[in-house]
Design an enzyme around this catalytic site. Structure first.
Site, PDB file in Angstrom:
ATOM      1  N   THR A   1      -3.782   7.022   0.726  1.00 47.69           N
ATOM      2  CA  THR A   1      -4.314   5.662   0.695  1.00 47.69           C
ATOM      3  C   THR A   1      -4.549   5.167   2.111  1.00 47.69           C
ATOM      4  O   THR A   1      -5.674   4.899   2.518  1.00 47.69           O
ATOM      5  CB  THR A   1      -3.345   4.719  -0.048  1.00 47.69           C
ATOM      6  OG1 THR A   1      -3.086   5.250  -1.345  1.00 47.69           O
ATOM      7  CG2 THR A   1      -3.942   3.335  -0.173  1.00 47.69           C
TER       8      THR A   1
ATOM      9  N   SER B   1       0.819  -1.206   0.000  1.00 40.49           N
ATOM     10  CA  SER B   1       0.000   0.000   0.000  1.00 40.49           C
ATOM     11  C   SER B   1       0.853   1.255   0.000  1.00 40.49           C
ATOM     12  O   SER B   1       1.818   1.365   0.743  1.00 40.49           O
ATOM     13  CB  SER B   1      -0.909   0.011   1.238  1.00 40.49           C
ATOM     14  OG  SER B   1      -1.643   1.210   1.283  1.00 40.49           O
ATOM     15  N   ASP B   2       0.485   2.180  -0.858  1.00 34.88           N
ATOM     16  CA  ASP B   2       1.043   3.524  -0.783  1.00 34.88           C
ATOM     17  C   ASP B   2       0.506   4.169   0.495  1.00 34.88           C
ATOM     18  O   ASP B   2      -0.552   3.789   0.998  1.00 34.88           O
ATOM     19  CB  ASP B   2       0.606   4.319  -2.012  1.00 34.88           C
ATOM     20  CG  ASP B   2       1.155   5.735  -2.009  1.00 34.88           C
ATOM     21  OD1 ASP B   2       2.345   5.897  -1.696  1.00 34.88           O
ATOM     22  OD2 ASP B   2       0.394   6.666  -2.319  1.00 34.88           O
ATOM     23  N   LYS B   3       1.242   5.126   1.040  1.00 34.47           N
ATOM     24  CA  LYS B   3       0.812   5.772   2.285  1.00 34.47           C
ATOM     25  C   LYS B   3      -0.060   6.984   2.019  1.00 34.47           C
ATOM     26  O   LYS B   3      -1.220   7.032   2.433  1.00 34.47           O
ATOM     27  CB  LYS B   3       2.028   6.194   3.125  1.00 34.47           C
ATOM     28  CG  LYS B   3       1.638   6.906   4.425  1.00 34.47           C
ATOM     29  CD  LYS B   3       2.851   7.432   5.158  1.00 34.47           C
ATOM     30  CE  LYS B   3       3.423   8.666   4.495  1.00 34.47           C
ATOM     31  NZ  LYS B   3       2.511   9.850   4.572  1.00 34.47           N
ATOM     32  N   THR B   4       0.495   7.963   1.316  1.00 38.45           N
ATOM     33  CA  THR B   4      -0.174   9.253   1.164  1.00 38.45           C
ATOM     34  C   THR B   4      -1.458   9.114   0.362  1.00 38.45           C
ATOM     35  O   THR B   4      -1.440   8.698  -0.782  1.00 38.45           O
ATOM     36  CB  THR B   4       0.765  10.257   0.471  1.00 38.45           C
ATOM     37  OG1 THR B   4       1.973  10.327   1.206  1.00 38.45           O
ATOM     38  CG2 THR B   4       0.116  11.629   0.394  1.00 38.45           C
TER      39      THR B   4
END
Length: 907
Positions: free
Chosen positions: A346, A341-344
Site C-alpha cells: 500500500t 494505512s497498511d504498509k506492505t
C-alpha cells in the site's frame, strides 16, 4: 491432554490457539492420528460428518424482503412517502408516482449496498478453496480442500496454497508467504519445534495458515483447524461482527430530515389551526391550505440531487483510479480525519529492493525501486563502473549466481518467480549491467547446497574458466564465522576487519533493511559437489547487500498532501517494528523513533489505547483483531477513519472503518470488504479521492442552499395566504411542478461544479457539524423570505389589477422561478470562470448552469403558454410585458446573495 480431545467434540473451543506450544508427537496423539499413516479412511469420513466441510459459513441471513423494507425506516423516506400520499389524495397520480419512485429508488440503493458483507464472505471462501495432498491409511492422494478434516496429515510443496491451519511436523527449507494474513512482507522460514504460548501470530513458525502460499521447500503436518475455526475464518467472523457505522453524510441527512419533518408538521398544523379559528373559513379550504403548505415545505428533489451529486463524484473518482462501491463513500472521503494505512503493498511496492551494498570497505547506494532494471549504483553520488570496482562486482555476481529465482514481465511489470529476496539480488545485479543468461553460460552451475534454516545460508558450485568456485549467501552471523579474508577495494584477497563488517551490518539493519552476506571459496578443479563441511573454513568475504520493500515514490507526496489537508496518516502493519519505523520516516510520518507492537496493544487498557492511537503514527506486528480495535478506538474519539489495505488480514478493519479503501492488486476479500478500490494501487489516488469527496460535499451543500429557499419561499407564501384569508397563492400541483421540475433543473448543474483550488488547503470538517449550519441556515432564511415577499406580493398585486386568479398564480410562480435563476447565477462558478478565462487565467468551466437555465426557460414558457399545461396546472398565458416584469422582480436576489456571501462563502 484430555481437554484438547474435548476441543474436537466442541469445535468452537478450537480458538484456543495452543497448537504451536505442543510437540509433533503430542499433536498426533491429541488428534488421534499418525505421523506416517495419517487418518484411516473411515475415520476421515466420520469426522467430516461431525465437523462439516472445510469452508467458510456465514451467519444466517436476514430475508431479502425484510432488508428491503428496512430501507424505508428513515426520516427522509417518511417525508417522501407523506408527500406522495398527499399528492395521491389530490388525484395527481403522475406526480405521486414520481415521488414514490424516488423513495423506492433510494431503498433499492441501500438494499444493494447491504449485500456487500455477504460478498466479502463469499470472496473469503474462494481464497481458502483449493486442492490438497493428504495422506490417509499410508496412501497419498490429491483431494479438494473442502474434504479435509481435523487430524488429516497434509503434504506441502512449493507452489501449494495452504488448505487449512496446519501444525507442521516436518519442514525442509520450507518458506511460506503469509503477507495476506499477517502483513509480513517476506516469506517466513518454517520450523517444527514447540513455541512459547505468548508467541504472536506472525512469529508462529511451526504453523501454516489457511490461504497462505508455499514459496519454497517441502513440509508436512496435521490439520488442526478447518473452515470458520481457521485464522482466516476468524477474520470472516470479525467482518460479520464489525459494526456497520453510518457515514457522516448519512448521519447529517438523518438529523436534517428529522428536523425538516418536524418543521413540515409544525407549519402544516399552524396553517390548519389559524384557518380553523378564523370565522367563515371553510374546513375543506383550511385542510387544503395545510396540505399545500406541507407539500411545499418538502424538498422532493433533494434526495435525487444528493444521489446524482454523489454519482458524479463516483465518475470523477473513477477517472482518477478510485472505484467507489458505495455512493456515500464519496462524501465520507471528504470528511476523513485519519487514514490508517497498511504498509506492505500500500505504502510500499511489495517488491524487495537492494538499496545499499558494502563491498571492499566501501559503501555503495543503489537507486530505483522494485524489480525493474531502471536504476544505478553509485559511490559518493558518483556513478561507478564495475571494471573499476572488482569487490562490488564479486558481491553482485554472488547474489546473481547463488540464486534459484528469476524475474519475468507480466503486463509490463517485472515480477519475481520465487523468493522476493532473491528477486532483489537479481535486480541489483542487472542495474550494474550484469547479464544473468550470459554469466550462467560463462560460469555454469555444477551443484547447489539449498538454503537450510539451521545453517542459515545457501551455496552453489560453479565452473569459472579452468577453476571452480563456491558462491554463498546467507545471514551475516552464519557466514562471518567462516570468513578470515575479504576482497579489498583493489579486488585482492586481504585479512578482514571483522569488527568493521559487523558494525556496517548493524548500521544497515538499524535502518530497517534486511542484510545478507556474500562469500566465495576457490576449490579443487575436480570437485563435483558441495557439502556443508566445504564452507566451514576458507571463505572469502565479498560484501553485504541491504534491502527493503521500498515506499512508493508517489506515496511520499500523497502523505504530504494529506497532512496539508489536516488528515492524520497512521501506519498499521504486521511487519517488523524497525522496518515499519524506517518506512514511516521515509514517507514523512513525523520523526517517530518507536512503534507500538500488537503485543503491547493487547495489554493496554482502553484509555492507554486511546492515548497510543492519538500520539503514535506507527503500529507494527498487529493482528487482524488489533487493527479492528485501533479503528474502533479512533472512531470512539470522534475521528472519521479511512482504512487502506490489500490483504485478508485487513478485511475486518476495512469493513469497520467509515470508509475502507482496498488496493486493486489486493485480495478479493479486501476488495469486497471495502467501500472503494484503487485500480492503480497508488496511495496518491487516496489524496485525489479526498479532493473529489470534498468537492462533492461542497456541491451537496450548495444544492441544499439552493433548494431549501425555494421550498421555504413556497411555504411562507402559502402561510401568508392563510393568515390574510385569501385564496391559495400557489396550488399544490403547482408546488410539485416547482419542486420536481424547475428546482431539479436548476440545482442539478450544481452537481457538476468543478473542484475548488482551496479544497486540499482546508482542514477536515467537524464530523459533528450539522448539514444545515448556522450560516447556511441564515442564507436559506433570508432568500426564503425574499422569495415569499416577491411571490406573495406579486400574486396580491396581480389579483388587484387583473382579478384573474389563474394569471396571478402563473405570474407568482414565474417570479419565484426567475429568482431561482438569478440566485443560481450568483452561487455557481460559471460567471467567475468565464471572466477568469477572458483575463487569460485558465479555469475549468462547467456549462451545466447555462444548460439548466436554458432548459428551465423553455419549460416555463410551456408551463405558462401551452394550453395543455394550462389545463393540467391551472395556469394562464402571459404577455411579453408580464414576462419582462417577471425578470425584473428576480434580479434583486443577486444583491441579497452578494451580501450573504460575506458571511457564508458558499461558492
Amino acid at each position: 491432554m484430555c481437554s484438547a480431545l474435548i476441543c474436537w467434540r466442541k469445535p468452537r473451543i478450537l480458538l484456543n490457539h495452543s497448537w504451536h506450544t505442543l510437540s509433533g508427537s503430542e499433536v498426533a496423539q491429541l488428534l488421534e492420528s499418525d505421523t506416517e499413516l495419517g487418518l484411516p479412511f473411515n475415520e476421515a469420513t466420520n469426522r467430516q460428518r461431525r465437523y462439516g466441510s472445510n469452508e467458510l459459513v456465514s451467519r444466517e441471513k436476514t430475508s431479502s424482503w425484510r432488508r428491503f423494507l428496512q430501507q424505508f425506516q428513515q426520516p427522509v423516506q417518511y417525508i417522501l412517502l407523506v408527500a406522495g400520499t398527499v399528492t395521491a389524495l389530490f388525484k395527481e397520480v403522475v406526480d405521486a408516482g414520481v415521488i414514490f419512485a424516488v423513495a423506492v429508488g433510494n431503498a433499492l440503493i441501500g438494499f444493494i449496498q447491504e449485500a456487500r458483507a455477504e460478498n466479502a464472505i463469499a470472496a473469503l471462501a474462494e481464497v481458502v478453496t483449493t486442492e490438497a495432498t493428504v495422506i490417509r491409511d499410508d496412501e497419498k492422494a490429491r483431494i479438494s480442500s473442502r474434504e479435509l478434516v481435523p487430524g488429516d496429515l497434509i503434504v506441502l510443496a512449493t507452489g501449494d496454497r495452504v488448505p487449512a491451519d496446519i501444525r507442521l511436523t516436518e519442514a525442509f527449507d520450507l518458506q511460506i508467504d503469509e503477507s495476506g494474513l499477517t502483513g509480513e512482507s517476506l516469506p517466513v522460514d518454517k520450523t517444527t519445534e514447540p513455541l512459547a504460548p505468548e508467541t504472536l501470530l506472525p512469529e508462529r513458525t511451526n504453523m501454516a495458515y489457511s490461504g497462505s502460499l508455499v514459496t519454497a521447500g517441502q513440509g508436512r503436518g496435521f490439520v488442526v483447524a478447518i473452515g470458520n475455526q481457521t485464522e482466516t475464518g476468524r477474520v470472516a467472523q470479525l467482518m460479520q461482527e464489525s459494526t456497520n457505522l453510518m457515514t457522516p453524510l448519512a448521519r447529517r441527512i438523518q438529523r436534517f430530515s428529522r428536523t425538516l419533518l418536524y418543521f413540515v408538521l409544525g407549519m402544516a398544523a399552524l396553517a390548519f389551526a389559524v384557518g380553523a379559528v378564523r370565522s367563515g373559513y371553510a374546513w375543506v379550504e383550511t385542510f387544503k391550505s395545510a396540505v399545500a403548505l406541507a407539500v411545499s415545505a418538502v424538498p422532493e428533489g433533494l434526495p435525487a440531487i444528493v444521489t446524482i451529486t454523489l454519482a458524479i463524484g463516483v465518475s470523477r473518482m473513477a477517472k482518477r483510479h478510485a472505484i467507489v462501491r458505495k455512493l456515500p463513500a464519496v462524501e465520507t472521503l471528504g470528511s476523513t480525519t485519519v487514514i490508517c494505512s497498511d504498509k506492505t503493498g500500500t505504502l510500499t511496492k511489495n517488491q524487495m529492493t537492494v538499496q545499499e551494498v558494502y563491498a571492499g570497505g566501501r559503501h555503495y547506494t543503489v537507486s530505483g525501486t522494485g524489480y525493474d532494471f531502471e536504476g544505478a549504483i553509485s559511490l559518493n553520488d558518483q556513478m561507478i563502473e564495475l571494471n573499476t570496482s572488482p569487490a562490488l562486482r564479486d558481491c553482485l555476481l554472488a547474489g546473481l549466481l547463488c540464486n534459484d529465482s528469476h524475474l519475468q514481465q507480466e503486463d509490463g511489470q517485472w515480477e519475481v518467480v520465487g523468493d522476493p529476496t532473491e528477486g532483489a539480488l537479481l535486480g541489483a545485479a542487472h542495474k550494474a549491467g550484469l547479464d544473468r543468461e550470459v554469466l550462467e553460460e560463462e560460469i555454469p552451475r555444477l551443484d547447489v547446497l539449498p538454503f537450510d534454516s539451521k545453517l542459515q545460508y545457501m551455496a552453489t558450485l560453479h565452473q569459472d574458466q579452468s577453476n571452480r568456485v563456491i558462491y554463498a549467501k546467507g545471514s551475516v552471523e552464519a557466514l562471518l564465522t567462516h570468513c578470515q579474508f575479504w576482497v579489498n577495494g583493489q579486488g585482492e584477497k586481504a585479512p578482514m576487519d571483522l569488527d568493521a563488517v559487523r558494525q556496517q551490518a548493524d548500521d544497515t539493519a538499524g535502518k530497517g533493511l534486511r542484510v545478507l552476506a556474500f562469500a566465495k571459496k576457490p576449490v579443487a578443479p575436480d570437485q563435483e559437489t558441495i557439502e556443508p563441511d566445504d564452507l566451514n573454513q576458507g571463505l572469502i568475504f565479498l560484501g553485504l547487500q541491504g534491502m527493503i520493500d521500498p515506499p512508493r515514490p508517489e506515496a511520499i507526496e500523497a502523505v504530504r498532501a494529506c497532512k496539508m489537508a489536516g488528515i492524520q496518516v497512521k501506519m498499521i502493519t504486521g511487519d517488523h517494528p524497525i522496518t515499519a519505523v524506517a518506512i514511516a520516516r521515509t514517507i514523512g510520518l513525523g520523526q517517530t523513533a518507536t512503534a507500538f507492537t500488537g503485543q503491547e496493544l493487547a495489554q493496554m487498557e482502553p484509555q492507554e489505547l486511546a492515548n497510543a492511537v492519538e500520539n503514535t503514527d506507527v503500529f507494527a506486528r498487529v493482528a487482524p483483531e488489533q487493527k479492528l480495535r485501533l479503528v474502533e478506538a479512533l472512531q470512539a474519539k470522534g475521528e472519521i477513519v479511512a482504512m487502506t489495505g490489500d490483504g485478508v488480514n485487513d478485511a475486518p478493519a476495512l469493513s469497520q472503518a467509515d470508509i475502507g479503501v482496498a488496493m486493486g492488486m489486493g485480495t478479493e476479500v479486501a476488495k469486497e470488504a471495502a467501500d472503494m478500490v484503487l485500480t492503480d494501487n497508488n496511495f496518491a489516488s487516496i489524496a485525489a479521492a479526498v479532493e473529489e469527496g470534498r468537492t462533492a460535499y461542497r456541491n451537496i451543500r450548495r444544492a441544499i442552499g439552493f433548494i431549501l429557499p425555494i421550498s421555504g419561499g413556497e411555504s411562507l407564501t402559502i402561510l401568508m395566504g392563510t393568515l390574510v384569508s385569501t385564496v391559495l397563492p400557489i396550488l399544490p400541483v403547482q408546488v410539485l411542478w416547482v419542486n420536481m421540475v424547475s428546482a431539479i433543473a436548476l440545482s442539478l448543474p450544481l452537481a457538476f461544479e468543478p473542484k475548488s483550488e482551496r479544497a486540499m488547503q482546508q482542514p477536515p470538517r467537524n464530523p459533528n457539524e450539522p448539514l444545515l449550519s448556522g450560516r447556511l441556515g441564515l442564507r436559506i432564511l433570508v432568500i426564503s423570505v425574499w422569495n415569499a415577499i416577491a411571490t406573495f406580493g406579486t400574486f396580491e398585486w396581480m389579483m388587484r389589477t387583473t382579478g384573474d386568479v389563474d394569471v396571478a398564480r402563473t405570474v407568482a410562480i414565474n417570479v419565484l422561478v426567475s429568482s431561482e435563476i438569478f440566485y443560481l447565477l450568483s452561487i455557481c462558478r460559471l460567471i467567475p470562470s468565464l471572466v477568469a478565462n477572458l483575463w487569460g487565467q485558465q479555469k475549468t468551466i462547467s456549462y451545466a448552469p447555462a444548460i439548466g437555465i436554458g432548459t428551465l426557460v423553455i419549460l416555463q414558457v410551456l408551463f405558462s403558454q401551452w394550453s395543455l399545461m394550462n389545463e393540467l396546472f391551472d395556469t394562464a398565458p402571459l404577455s411579453p410585458a408580464q414576462g419582462l416584469f417577471i425578470l425584473a422582480l428576480g434580479l434583486p436576489v443577486i444583491l441579497w446573495a452578494l451580501i450573504l456571501q460575506q458571511f457564508d462563502p458558499i461558492n
